[in-house]
Design a protein around this motif. Structure first.
Motif, PDB file in Angstrom:
ATOM      1  N   THR A 142      -3.141   1.140 -17.827  1.00 58.30           N
ATOM      2  CA  THR A 142      -2.615  -0.187 -17.450  1.00 58.30           C
ATOM      3  C   THR A 142      -3.581  -1.359 -17.615  1.00 58.30           C
ATOM      4  O   THR A 142      -3.187  -2.481 -17.426  1.00 58.30           O
ATOM      5  N   THR A 143      -4.830  -1.097 -17.990  1.00 64.32           N
ATOM      6  CA  THR A 143      -5.807  -2.186 -18.003  1.00 64.32           C
ATOM      7  C   THR A 143      -5.326  -3.377 -18.823  1.00 64.32           C
ATOM      8  O   THR A 143      -5.418  -4.524 -18.387  1.00 64.32           O
ATOM      9  N   PRO A 174       2.185  -4.468  -4.836  1.00 66.81           N
ATOM     10  CA  PRO A 174       0.934  -3.790  -4.490  1.00 66.81           C
ATOM     11  C   PRO A 174       1.241  -2.425  -3.860  1.00 66.81           C
ATOM     12  O   PRO A 174       2.234  -2.276  -3.138  1.00 66.81           O
ATOM     13  N   LEU A 175       0.398  -1.443  -4.127  1.00 66.51           N
ATOM     14  CA  LEU A 175       0.577  -0.140  -3.487  1.00 66.51           C
ATOM     15  C   LEU A 175       0.319  -0.227  -1.982  1.00 66.51           C
ATOM     16  O   LEU A 175       0.947   0.451  -1.189  1.00 66.51           O
ATOM     17  N   ASP A 176      -0.636  -1.068  -1.608  1.00 63.57           N
ATOM     18  CA  ASP A 176      -0.979  -1.257  -0.200  1.00 63.57           C
ATOM     19  C   ASP A 176      -0.784  -2.731   0.151  1.00 63.57           C
ATOM     20  O   ASP A 176      -1.482  -3.598  -0.361  1.00 63.57           O
ATOM     21  N   ILE A 213      -3.466   3.696  -8.655  1.00 62.21           N
ATOM     22  CA  ILE A 213      -4.156   3.606  -7.371  1.00 62.21           C
ATOM     23  C   ILE A 213      -5.430   2.776  -7.483  1.00 62.21           C
ATOM     24  O   ILE A 213      -5.755   1.980  -6.593  1.00 62.21           O
ATOM     25  N   GLU A 214      -6.138   2.916  -8.603  1.00 64.06           N
ATOM     26  CA  GLU A 214      -7.391   2.181  -8.786  1.00 64.06           C
ATOM     27  C   GLU A 214      -7.154   0.668  -8.758  1.00 64.06           C
ATOM     28  O   GLU A 214      -7.942  -0.088  -8.185  1.00 64.06           O
ATOM     29  N   LYS A 215      -6.058   0.219  -9.371  1.00 57.94           N
ATOM     30  CA  LYS A 215      -5.764  -1.213  -9.454  1.00 57.94           C
ATOM     31  C   LYS A 215      -4.875  -1.695  -8.302  1.00 57.94           C
ATOM     32  O   LYS A 215      -4.561  -2.880  -8.213  1.00 57.94           O
ATOM     33  N   ASN A 216      -4.443  -0.785  -7.428  1.00 62.31           N
ATOM     34  CA  ASN A 216      -3.546  -1.128  -6.310  1.00 62.31           C
ATOM     35  C   ASN A 216      -2.240  -1.751  -6.814  1.00 62.31           C
ATOM     36  O   ASN A 216      -1.740  -2.719  -6.248  1.00 62.31           O
TER      37      ASN A 216
END
Length: 223
Positions: A142-143, A174-176, A213-216
């Motif tokens: 996704t970058t 956002p995931l979170d 997950i890394e990018k939320n």
């Protein structure tokens, strides 16, 4: 679900009517934090499906907050479901909603227990999407697809993937969401409501949930 006589997970549901059919409404599936990611929830859902099939129920139905992305992953990626209904203010006035950042709106999940041509069609679309995702590592990372507008969490999204299966649409979030301000959260609620209602009015359905997950960043994948 028990482990060494200790209750580690539960599933609570009851009979009801949905679209004039006899269904089981699933109120809650809960797993102890120490026992999550051990497929206990999935096993409980499989047991529930077999129980309901044997007892003549047409489907299992439940709801979840679209902001709760762990639930989205479980409900969409781990179960064969149909999601084409967005219910506004389903839990308006609930103490749990009033005293947290939870939304009162819910996505309705339908899990047919008998042969369903609609479910088969959605599963075929899901397989096509996952085949594309597995073969397109650039999108998986996704970058190059992340677009930032004024750097706020609600304005960071995935661009539409190139060469994806036809009619794919993404609804990002956002995931979170727990670190969002109240203003950002209101914007996110409105964003999700508007996007889902527009998509469902055009007969689209959710086929997958994407997570980075890394990018939320997460995205509901519709077709």
């Amino acid at each position: 679900a028990f482990q060494n006589n200790t209750l580690v997970g539960l599933l609570y549901s009851a009979p009801g009517l949905w679209k004039n059919e006899l269904i089981h409404w699933s109120y809650r599936t809960a797993i102890l934090p120490t026992h999550q990611n051990m497929k206990i929830g999935h096993s409980l859902k499989l047991f529930q499906k077999e129980f309901c099939k044997k007892n003549g129920f047409h489907s299992i139905v439940w709801s979840f907050d679209p902001l709760e992305t762990r639930n989205a992953h479980f409900n969409i990626n781990k179960n064969e479901t149909i999601i084409q209904t967005y219910e506004e203010n389903m839990y308006e006035g609930s103490k749990r909603v009033l005293h947290t950042k939870m939304s009162p709106d819910r996505l309705i999940v339908e899990c047919p227990l008998n042969h369903s041509s609609k479910l088969k069609n959605l599963n075929d679309k899901k397989k096509s999407w996952l085949t594309y995702l597995n073969s397109n590592k650039k999108f998986a990372n996704t970058t190059h697809l992340i677009e930032e507008i004024d750097n706020t969490p609600t304005n960071i999204r995935l661009n539409q993937p190139s060469h994806a299966p036809s009619n794919i649409e993404l609804i990002h979030l956002p995931l979170d969401y727990t670190s969002l301000t109240n203003t950002e959260l209101k914007k996110l609620h409105l964003h999700l409501k508007t996007k889902f209602q527009h998509a469902f009015s055009r007969k689209l359905a959710i086929i997958s949930f994407y997570r980075n997950i890394e990018k939320n960043i997460g995205a509901y994948v519709l077709n």
